[in-house]
Scaffold this active site. Structure first.
Site, PDB file in Angstrom:
ATOM      1  N   SER A  24       0.827  -1.215   0.000  1.00 34.72           N
ATOM      2  CA  SER A  24       0.000   0.000   0.000  1.00 34.72           C
ATOM      3  C   SER A  24       0.856   1.259   0.000  1.00 34.72           C
ATOM      4  O   SER A  24       0.331   2.360  -0.070  1.00 34.72           O
ATOM      5  CB  SER A  24      -0.950   0.008   1.209  1.00 34.72           C
ATOM      6  OG  SER A  24      -0.214  -0.113   2.412  1.00 34.72           O
ATOM      7  N   ASN A  47     -17.117  26.396 -24.492  1.00 39.75           N
ATOM      8  CA  ASN A  47     -17.798  25.385 -23.697  1.00 39.75           C
ATOM      9  C   ASN A  47     -17.584  25.566 -22.185  1.00 39.75           C
ATOM     10  O   ASN A  47     -16.484  25.905 -21.763  1.00 39.75           O
ATOM     11  CB  ASN A  47     -17.307  23.988 -24.105  1.00 39.75           C
ATOM     12  CG  ASN A  47     -17.667  23.677 -25.553  1.00 39.75           C
ATOM     13  OD1 ASN A  47     -18.712  24.106 -26.044  1.00 39.75           O
ATOM     14  ND2 ASN A  47     -16.790  22.955 -26.230  1.00 39.75           N
ATOM     15  N   LYS A  65      -8.280   3.756   1.649  1.00 40.49           N
ATOM     16  CA  LYS A  65      -7.505   4.984   1.435  1.00 40.49           C
ATOM     17  C   LYS A  65      -7.776   5.661   0.101  1.00 40.49           C
ATOM     18  O   LYS A  65      -7.952   6.874   0.041  1.00 40.49           O
ATOM     19  CB  LYS A  65      -6.021   4.683   1.588  1.00 40.49           C
ATOM     20  CG  LYS A  65      -5.679   4.478   3.045  1.00 40.49           C
ATOM     21  CD  LYS A  65      -4.364   3.826   3.276  1.00 40.49           C
ATOM     22  CE  LYS A  65      -4.359   3.206   4.643  1.00 40.49           C
ATOM     23  NZ  LYS A  65      -5.254   2.033   4.763  1.00 40.49           N
ATOM     24  N   THR A  68     -39.758  26.662 -10.915  1.00 43.47           N
ATOM     25  CA  THR A  68     -40.110  25.366 -10.332  1.00 43.47           C
ATOM     26  C   THR A  68     -40.457  24.486 -11.531  1.00 43.47           C
ATOM     27  O   THR A  68     -40.989  24.990 -12.537  1.00 43.47           O
ATOM     28  CB  THR A  68     -41.320  25.446  -9.370  1.00 43.47           C
ATOM     29  OG1 THR A  68     -42.450  25.913 -10.110  1.00 43.47           O
ATOM     30  CG2 THR A  68     -41.066  26.408  -8.216  1.00 43.47           C
ATOM     31  N   HIS A  69     -40.107  23.220 -11.452  1.00 37.67           N
ATOM     32  CA  HIS A  69     -40.277  22.304 -12.593  1.00 37.67           C
ATOM     33  C   HIS A  69     -39.527  22.803 -13.831  1.00 37.67           C
ATOM     34  O   HIS A  69     -39.889  22.472 -14.947  1.00 37.67           O
ATOM     35  CB  HIS A  69     -41.758  22.100 -12.945  1.00 37.67           C
ATOM     36  CG  HIS A  69     -42.633  21.871 -11.755  1.00 37.67           C
ATOM     37  ND1 HIS A  69     -42.936  20.622 -11.268  1.00 37.67           N
ATOM     38  CD2 HIS A  69     -43.248  22.751 -10.921  1.00 37.67           C
ATOM     39  CE1 HIS A  69     -43.716  20.738 -10.206  1.00 37.67           C
ATOM     40  NE2 HIS A  69     -43.909  22.013  -9.960  1.00 37.67           N
ATOM     41  N   ASN A  82      -2.404  -1.822  13.291  1.00 33.42           N
ATOM     42  CA  ASN A  82      -3.860  -1.649  13.244  1.00 33.42           C
ATOM     43  C   ASN A  82      -4.312  -0.368  13.946  1.00 33.42           C
ATOM     44  O   ASN A  82      -5.135   0.385  13.416  1.00 33.42           O
ATOM     45  CB  ASN A  82      -4.555  -2.865  13.851  1.00 33.42           C
ATOM     46  CG  ASN A  82      -4.230  -4.134  13.084  1.00 33.42           C
ATOM     47  OD1 ASN A  82      -3.650  -4.075  11.993  1.00 33.42           O
ATOM     48  ND2 ASN A  82      -4.595  -5.271  13.637  1.00 33.42           N
ATOM     49  N   GLU A 129     -19.082  21.532 -16.195  1.00 35.42           N
ATOM     50  CA  GLU A 129     -19.372  20.168 -16.680  1.00 35.42           C
ATOM     51  C   GLU A 129     -18.517  19.135 -15.952  1.00 35.42           C
ATOM     52  O   GLU A 129     -18.987  18.062 -15.564  1.00 35.42           O
ATOM     53  CB  GLU A 129     -19.106  20.061 -18.183  1.00 35.42           C
ATOM     54  CG  GLU A 129     -20.150  20.752 -19.035  1.00 35.42           C
ATOM     55  CD  GLU A 129     -19.760  20.700 -20.505  1.00 35.42           C
ATOM     56  OE1 GLU A 129     -20.263  19.824 -21.207  1.00 35.42           O
ATOM     57  OE2 GLU A 129     -18.925  21.515 -20.941  1.00 35.42           O
ATOM     58  N   TYR A 138      -9.824  -5.703  13.080  1.00 31.30           N
ATOM     59  CA  TYR A 138      -9.189  -5.232  11.853  1.00 31.30           C
ATOM     60  C   TYR A 138      -9.179  -6.330  10.788  1.00 31.30           C
ATOM     61  O   TYR A 138      -8.906  -7.490  11.071  1.00 31.30           O
ATOM     62  CB  TYR A 138      -7.741  -4.798  12.130  1.00 31.30           C
ATOM     63  CG  TYR A 138      -7.012  -4.419  10.854  1.00 31.30           C
ATOM     64  CD1 TYR A 138      -7.134  -3.149  10.316  1.00 31.30           C
ATOM     65  CD2 TYR A 138      -6.259  -5.361  10.153  1.00 31.30           C
ATOM     66  CE1 TYR A 138      -6.508  -2.816   9.119  1.00 31.30           C
ATOM     67  CE2 TYR A 138      -5.632  -5.033   8.956  1.00 31.30           C
ATOM     68  CZ  TYR A 138      -5.763  -3.759   8.450  1.00 31.30           C
ATOM     69  OH  TYR A 138      -5.153  -3.436   7.260  1.00 31.30           O
ATOM     70  N   GLN A 141      -7.394  -1.697   4.141  1.00 32.61           N
ATOM     71  CA  GLN A 141      -6.364  -0.999   3.363  1.00 32.61           C
ATOM     72  C   GLN A 141      -6.994  -0.310   2.153  1.00 32.61           C
ATOM     73  O   GLN A 141      -6.463   0.676   1.649  1.00 32.61           O
ATOM     74  CB  GLN A 141      -5.300  -2.007   2.920  1.00 32.61           C
ATOM     75  CG  GLN A 141      -4.135  -1.404   2.199  1.00 32.61           C
ATOM     76  CD  GLN A 141      -2.969  -2.380   2.134  1.00 32.61           C
ATOM     77  OE1 GLN A 141      -2.373  -2.710   3.144  1.00 32.61           O
ATOM     78  NE2 GLN A 141      -2.659  -2.857   0.947  1.00 32.61           N
TER      79      GLN A 141
HETATM   80  N1  ARG Z   1      -1.410  -1.104   5.253  1.00 29.46           N
HETATM   81  C1  ARG Z   1      -2.320  -1.547   6.251  1.00 29.46           C
HETATM   82  C2  ARG Z   1      -3.676  -0.828   6.107  1.00 29.46           C
HETATM   83  O1  ARG Z   1      -3.713   0.150   5.446  1.00 29.46           O
HETATM   84  C3  ARG Z   1      -1.779  -1.269   7.609  1.00 29.46           C
HETATM   85  C4  ARG Z   1      -2.311  -2.167   8.642  1.00 29.46           C
HETATM   86  C5  ARG Z   1      -1.843  -3.546   8.408  1.00 29.46           C
HETATM   87  N2  ARG Z   1      -2.209  -4.386   9.458  1.00 29.46           N
HETATM   88  C6  ARG Z   1      -2.074  -5.721   9.377  1.00 29.46           C
HETATM   89  N3  ARG Z   1      -2.450  -6.407  10.386  1.00 29.46           N
HETATM   90  N4  ARG Z   1      -1.631  -6.280   8.281  1.00 29.46           N
HETATM   91  O2  ARG Z   1      -4.681  -1.251   6.608  1.00 29.46           O
END
Ligand code: ARG
Length: 478
Positions: free
Chosen positions: A45, A307, A347, A177-178, A132, A312, A339, A344
């Site tokens: 990640s 445009n 994000k 309206t409408h 976590n 848009e 968790y 992950q």
């Molecule tokens: N990259 C992981 C995430 O974004 C971090 C946490 C990972 N935790 C684990 N137990 N593998 O969630």
């Protein structure tokens, strides 16, 4: 490439092979072989969560100081960690830090760099902590910063609308309206309506901030930890208002991210509505506004085209952010405690929503002051479509007729004017009197556009005096 073999060996995904070195990861102790290259690329990640580096360093520094305070770390170790993290901070900021996919995520990249820099003290940083609760903390800090940033930009856009509303308080346009012409309104009033929408968005973000600003760190992997952590100390250092109540919930909860993106999605819905209006209004069929040339683009084939690409695109991007919200909701749906690695995936939608809203707010804030309102065209449009028919009905009510009867009489007058292809105000007194004997010469003073507006004096109504009063209240509220 494969992580464990070399030369002509079959790919490690076909034939699992133990690496002679075992697994070099920070968590590699129990592994007999290295990670498959496919899995490494699939699970990493750091390519996107490196964006959390500031938050990660702030959280780690606070954690280290706390560990020293409660006697788990020596003062010297904590000092070395904090100084090492500060040096890494400077390195990342300067663009000199090398992120490594093999180190998986932002947390382990920074931790490994710290240990490389300061030695054993770096290895003690993760005491009493898990990725976590670490990532949950980083994300909450990120969302808190994002909220503060968006709140600021919304404020700037709200002010731009206020200024424009003041300039256009007396400009008359048709209210719809409408999408049919309904009653004349002040252009400034319309802009203040937009402003109300984003003020609610701002309030929603600030409300979400309260539930975001709670510290999960100290929950460790899921169950808390054996070390005597001072969670309140960490919270105070990081500016959190409270600490989480339950470790299982704290590491798994992403409600704060969902609330943030939900507020972003609704904000984008609002911007999409403005966009739709701007696109319609800037079409020659309406001709209510001119967007500045520098905010428009041309056509590669049709030389005459100008445009409205900015609204848009804002309208289009609203779909992205709604998608981000959907992604987060579905991500969390049916997830068991605590968790799960699924998280992950929180994000990218979170970052995307933040970036998209930020960009849309900025471009609209920049564009608003130079929106050119075509007052004559707006007024002419308001004069069409019998927009003062309600005023004629209200006139008859004041002369003693019941509103329902007045409504009917005016409806007949409109039908008559339609046939004659003229406006109500263009009918003669004689003609008008056919629909009610209560109509007198003073009627004409009541069915002009200006009279119609000026008469709508209710608090929050469209009379220019009320629009100015609303602007004054907004300015006083700051
Ligand atoms: N990259 C992981 C995430 O974004 C971090 C946490 C990972 N935790 C684990 N137990 N593998 O969630």
């Amino acid at each position: 490439m494969n992580a464990s073999g070399g030369g002509n060996a079959p790919s490690s995904s076909d034939t699992p092979q133990a690496s002679p070195q075992g697994n070099q990861k920070l968590w590699g102790g129990r592994f007999a072989e290295g990670t498959d290259a496919l899995v490494e690329a699939f699970t990493e990640s750091v390519s996107f969560d490196q964006r959390l580096w500031r938050q990660d360093i702030a959280g780690s520094s606070a954690h280290a100081r706390m560990l020293a305070k409660v006697g788990v770390l020596s003062g010297a170790d904590a000092d070395a960690i904090v100084a090492g993290l500060a040096a890494i901070h400077a390195e990342i900021e300067a663009g000199r830090f090398v992120w490594q996919q093999t180190l998986e995520d932002v947390h382990m990249n920074i931790e490994a760099a710290l240990t490389a820099r300061i030695g054993d003290a770096g290895k003690r940083l993760h005491t009493g902590r898990s990725r976590n609760d670490q990532v949950a903390t980083d994300l909450r800090l990120y969302v808190r910063d994002a909220i503060d940033e968006l709140v600021e930009v919304i404020g700037a856009l709200a002010t731009a609308l206020l200024d424009l509303a003041e300039r256009e308080a007396d400009s008359i346009m048709p209210g719809f309206t409408h999408l049919q012409i309904a009653q004349p309104v002040s252009f400034g009033h319309h802009l203040l309506a937009w402003r109300e929408q984003i003020l609610r968005d701002r309030a929603r973000l600030l409300d979400a901030r309260k539930r975001t600003n709670v510290l999960p760190l100290g929950s460790a992997a899921l169950a808390g930890t054996v070390y005597p952590l001072d969670r309140h100390f960490v919270a105070a250092q990081l500016g959190f208002d409270a600490i989480s109540e339950n470790s299982l919930d704290a590491v798994s909860d992403r409600d704060f991210a969902i609330e943030f993106v939900a507020a972003c999605a609704l904000l984008m819905v609002h911007l999409s509505r403005w966009s739709e209006e701007l696109i319609l209004w800037s079409s020659p069929m309406f001709g209510f506004v001119k967007l500045p040339d520098r905010f428009c683009t041309g056509s590669s084939i049709m030389p005459q085209k100008k445009n409205p690409d900015v609204p848009e695109l804002v309208r289009g991007k609203s779909g992205r952010v709604i998608g981000d919200l959907n992604a987060l909701l579905v991500l969390m749906k049916a997830q068991p405690l605590a968790y799960n690695r699924d998280n992950q995936e929180d994000k990218l939608p979170l970052f995307d929503a933040h970036d998209t809203v930020n960009a849309c707010l900025h471009v609209f804030t920049a564009m608003m002051p130079s929106l050119e309102v075509q007052r004559a065209a707006c007024r002419a449009a308001a004069a069409k479509g019998f927009s003062t028919a309600t005023d004629l009905a209200d006139y008859l009510v004041r002369k003693g007729l019941a509103f329902r009867d007045a409504h009917h009489a005016c409806g007949s007058a409109v039908a008559y004017a339609l046939e004659r292809q003229c406006d109500l105000a263009e009918l003669s007194l004689d003609e008008l009197q056919r629909f009610s004997a209560l109509i007198e010469a003073d009627v004409f003073a009541h069915i002009t556009l200006e009279a119609s507006l000026a008469a709508r004096q209710t608090y929050g109504g469209t009379a220019p005096t009320q629009v100015r009063a609303a602007i004054a209240r907004a300015r006083a509220a700051g």
